[in-house]
Design a protein around this motif. Structure first.
Motif, PDB file in Angstrom:
ATOM      1  N   GLY A 151       0.813  -1.211   0.000  1.00 47.37           N
ATOM      2  CA  GLY A 151       0.000   0.000   0.000  1.00 47.37           C
ATOM      3  C   GLY A 151       0.841   1.253   0.000  1.00 47.37           C
ATOM      4  N   SER A 152       1.938   1.248   0.778  1.00 48.97           N
ATOM      5  CA  SER A 152       2.817   2.418   0.828  1.00 48.97           C
ATOM      6  C   SER A 152       3.517   2.621  -0.509  1.00 48.97           C
ATOM      7  N   ARG A 153       3.910   1.536  -1.147  1.00 49.94           N
ATOM      8  CA  ARG A 153       4.559   1.641  -2.468  1.00 49.94           C
ATOM      9  C   ARG A 153       3.606   2.296  -3.453  1.00 49.94           C
ATOM     10  N   GLY A 154       2.360   1.860  -3.443  1.00 51.18           N
ATOM     11  CA  GLY A 154       1.378   2.455  -4.339  1.00 51.18           C
ATOM     12  C   GLY A 154       1.097   3.905  -4.014  1.00 51.18           C
ATOM     13  N   PHE A 155       1.048   4.228  -2.717  1.00 51.16           N
ATOM     14  CA  PHE A 155       0.759   5.597  -2.300  1.00 51.16           C
ATOM     15  C   PHE A 155       1.818   6.565  -2.810  1.00 51.16           C
ATOM     16  N   TYR A 156       3.087   6.272  -2.536  1.00 53.16           N
ATOM     17  CA  TYR A 156       4.142   7.229  -2.881  1.00 53.16           C
ATOM     18  C   TYR A 156       4.415   7.282  -4.384  1.00 53.16           C
ATOM     19  N   THR A 157       4.228   6.189  -5.083  1.00 50.16           N
ATOM     20  CA  THR A 157       4.396   6.259  -6.531  1.00 50.16           C
ATOM     21  C   THR A 157       3.263   7.068  -7.155  1.00 50.16           C
ATOM     22  N   GLU A 158       2.063   6.977  -6.586  1.00 48.89           N
ATOM     23  CA  GLU A 158       0.929   7.736  -7.114  1.00 48.89           C
ATOM     24  C   GLU A 158       1.031   9.222  -6.787  1.00 48.89           C
ATOM     25  N   VAL A 159       1.418   9.546  -5.560  1.00 45.79           N
ATOM     26  CA  VAL A 159       1.443  10.943  -5.130  1.00 45.79           C
ATOM     27  C   VAL A 159       2.656  11.683  -5.672  1.00 45.79           C
ATOM     28  N   PHE A 160       3.846  11.034  -5.638  1.00 44.76           N
ATOM     29  CA  PHE A 160       5.086  11.715  -6.001  1.00 44.76           C
ATOM     30  C   PHE A 160       5.762  11.185  -7.255  1.00 44.76           C
ATOM     31  N   GLY A 161       5.321  10.046  -7.764  1.00 44.63           N
ATOM     32  CA  GLY A 161       5.968   9.482  -8.937  1.00 44.63           C
ATOM     33  C   GLY A 161       7.319   8.850  -8.642  1.00 44.63           C
ATOM     34  N   TRP A 162       7.546   8.437  -7.380  1.00 48.27           N
ATOM     35  CA  TRP A 162       8.819   7.807  -7.036  1.00 48.27           C
ATOM     36  C   TRP A 162       8.982   6.462  -7.732  1.00 48.27           C
ATOM     37  N   GLN A 163      10.223   6.111  -8.023  1.00 39.76           N
ATOM     38  CA  GLN A 163      10.525   4.759  -8.488  1.00 39.76           C
ATOM     39  C   GLN A 163      10.825   3.899  -7.259  1.00 39.76           C
ATOM     40  N   ALA A 164      10.293   2.689  -7.263  1.00 37.02           N
ATOM     41  CA  ALA A 164      10.463   1.765  -6.140  1.00 37.02           C
ATOM     42  C   ALA A 164      11.188   0.520  -6.641  1.00 37.02           C
ATOM     43  N   ARG A 165      12.392   0.302  -6.127  1.00 40.53           N
ATOM     44  CA  ARG A 165      13.183  -0.861  -6.529  1.00 40.53           C
ATOM     45  C   ARG A 165      13.308  -1.813  -5.358  1.00 40.53           C
ATOM     46  N   ARG A 166      12.852  -3.036  -5.577  1.00 44.67           N
ATOM     47  CA  ARG A 166      12.976  -4.041  -4.524  1.00 44.67           C
ATOM     48  C   ARG A 166      14.433  -4.469  -4.403  1.00 44.67           C
ATOM     49  N   ALA A 167      14.921  -4.511  -3.170  1.00 44.72           N
ATOM     50  CA  ALA A 167      16.313  -4.889  -2.923  1.00 44.72           C
ATOM     51  C   ALA A 167      16.345  -5.947  -1.835  1.00 44.72           C
ATOM     52  N   ALA A 168      16.914  -7.098  -2.157  1.00 48.03           N
ATOM     53  CA  ALA A 168      17.021  -8.175  -1.173  1.00 48.03           C
ATOM     54  C   ALA A 168      18.182  -7.893  -0.236  1.00 48.03           C
ATOM     55  N   SER A 169      18.085  -8.387   0.988  1.00 44.01           N
ATOM     56  CA  SER A 169      19.180  -8.246   1.948  1.00 44.01           C
ATOM     57  C   SER A 169      19.691  -9.633   2.313  1.00 44.01           C
ATOM     58  N   GLY A 170      20.889  -9.663   2.829  1.00 42.86           N
ATOM     59  CA  GLY A 170      21.470 -10.936   3.219  1.00 42.86           C
ATOM     60  C   GLY A 170      20.685 -11.632   4.311  1.00 42.86           C
ATOM     61  N   ALA A 171      19.933 -10.839   5.103  1.00 45.66           N
ATOM     62  CA  ALA A 171      19.154 -11.432   6.189  1.00 45.66           C
ATOM     63  C   ALA A 171      17.810 -11.952   5.705  1.00 45.66           C
ATOM     64  N   GLY A 172      17.489 -11.735   4.441  1.00 45.88           N
ATOM     65  CA  GLY A 172      16.240 -12.241   3.899  1.00 45.88           C
ATOM     66  C   GLY A 172      15.046 -11.338   4.101  1.00 45.88           C
ATOM     67  N   PHE A 173      15.264 -10.124   4.590  1.00 45.73           N
ATOM     68  CA  PHE A 173      14.166  -9.199   4.789  1.00 45.73           C
ATOM     69  C   PHE A 173      13.997  -8.328   3.549  1.00 45.73           C
TER      70      PHE A 173
END
Length: 276
Positions: A151-173
């Motif tokens: 929901g937050s990803r959709g909110f900020y991309t809609e309001v501000f046009g931000w690009q959202a890149r998924r990034a994996a971490s070594g801890a799996g989060f």
């Protein structure tokens, strides 16, 4: 933080404090910040680092949330007849009050995103915002902790046009990196059991320092609560603190100071550090 003070980018952060005088003394001793006046706005001051504005300080309104740091983003141009505040409402966010007009400075509106994290819309009127970033004593990154990443990803991309890149971490989060035009400035992590009990959606402001350990130790001597001790990760060394009035913030000693190539810890890296 590779982009700031342009449409839809971060441009400011301020502290709403129950006791502004005590807060000013704390941050002056921690970061060497000085205070400057803001014309046309009584009771509100600007934090200065090396003479450049790096944030603001104002009194917490009665009945509002505890002392807290809040980021502001430049309100993008109106589109399809919608104002930035209207876009917030259409994206399931909330406008928390009437805009504050400061002639010659800005027009600021406090809002909450779809998960409840508070931020501000900033429409410049002579004051662009941060005078410096990434250098010691200035903002370096922003992180959003949320109960609803999708929901937050959709909110900020809609309001501000931000690009959202998924990034994996070594801890799996999972972690999401926010950027504009390919220039990163912040990130997002889901609130999990690794976070302290009662954590609510909120933005975290990082301040660059030369020595993370020294800054965290100095903060503790000044009455801050060190929520996450200094921890080394690939971008540098960071620590999360709560000031004496409870406002959370982070300090980061970037591995490549002022080059714009370093980044603070991702949510997964922070969670892994918390869980040991």
């Amino acid at each position: 933080m590779k982009t700031w003070n342009v449409p839809s980018a971060p441009c400011w952060a301020d502290l709403s404090a129950a006791d502004p005088r005590a807060a000013a003394a704390f941050y002056e001793r921690l970061f060497g910040w000085e205070l400057g006046g803001v014309p046309g706005l009584d009771g509100y001051r600007a934090f200065l680092s090396e003479g450049e504005p790096v944030g603001g300080l104002g009194p917490r309104r009665p009945g509002r949330r505890p002392s807290v740091w809040r980021p502001y983003f430049v309100a993008g141009p109106d589109g399809a007849g919608e104002s930035p505040a209207e876009r917030v409402a259409l994206a399931r966010g909330k406008v928390l009050g009437e805009p504050v007009e400061v002639p010659g400075v800005c027009r600021a509106t406090l809002c909450a995103d779809s998960s409840g994290a508070v931020f501000g819309l900033w429409e410049p009127d002579g004051h662009q915002g941060f005078g410096r970033v990434n250098a010691p004593g200035s903002p370096a990154w922003l992180d959003l902790a949320t109960t609803d990443p999708d929901g937050s990803r959709g909110f900020y991309t809609e309001v501000f046009g931000w690009q959202a890149r998924r990034a994996a971490s070594g801890a799996g989060f999972p972690y999401t990196e926010w950027s504009l035009g390919g220039q990163p400035f912040g990130g997002m992590t889901p609130i999990t059991e690794a976070f302290p009990a009662g954590t609510v959606p909120r933005w975290l402001v990082y301040v660059a320092v030369r020595d993370c350990d020294a800054a965290a130790a100095r903060g503790a001597r000044l009455g801050a609560n060190v929520l996450l001790p200094p921890t080394t990760i690939e971008p540098g060394r960071f620590s999360v603190l709560a000031d004496p009035q409870g406002a959370m913030f982070a300090v980061i000693a970037l591995a490549r100071e002022e080059t714009g190539e370093g980044r603070p810890a991702t949510g997964g890296e922070r969670a892994a550090a918390i869980m040991g």
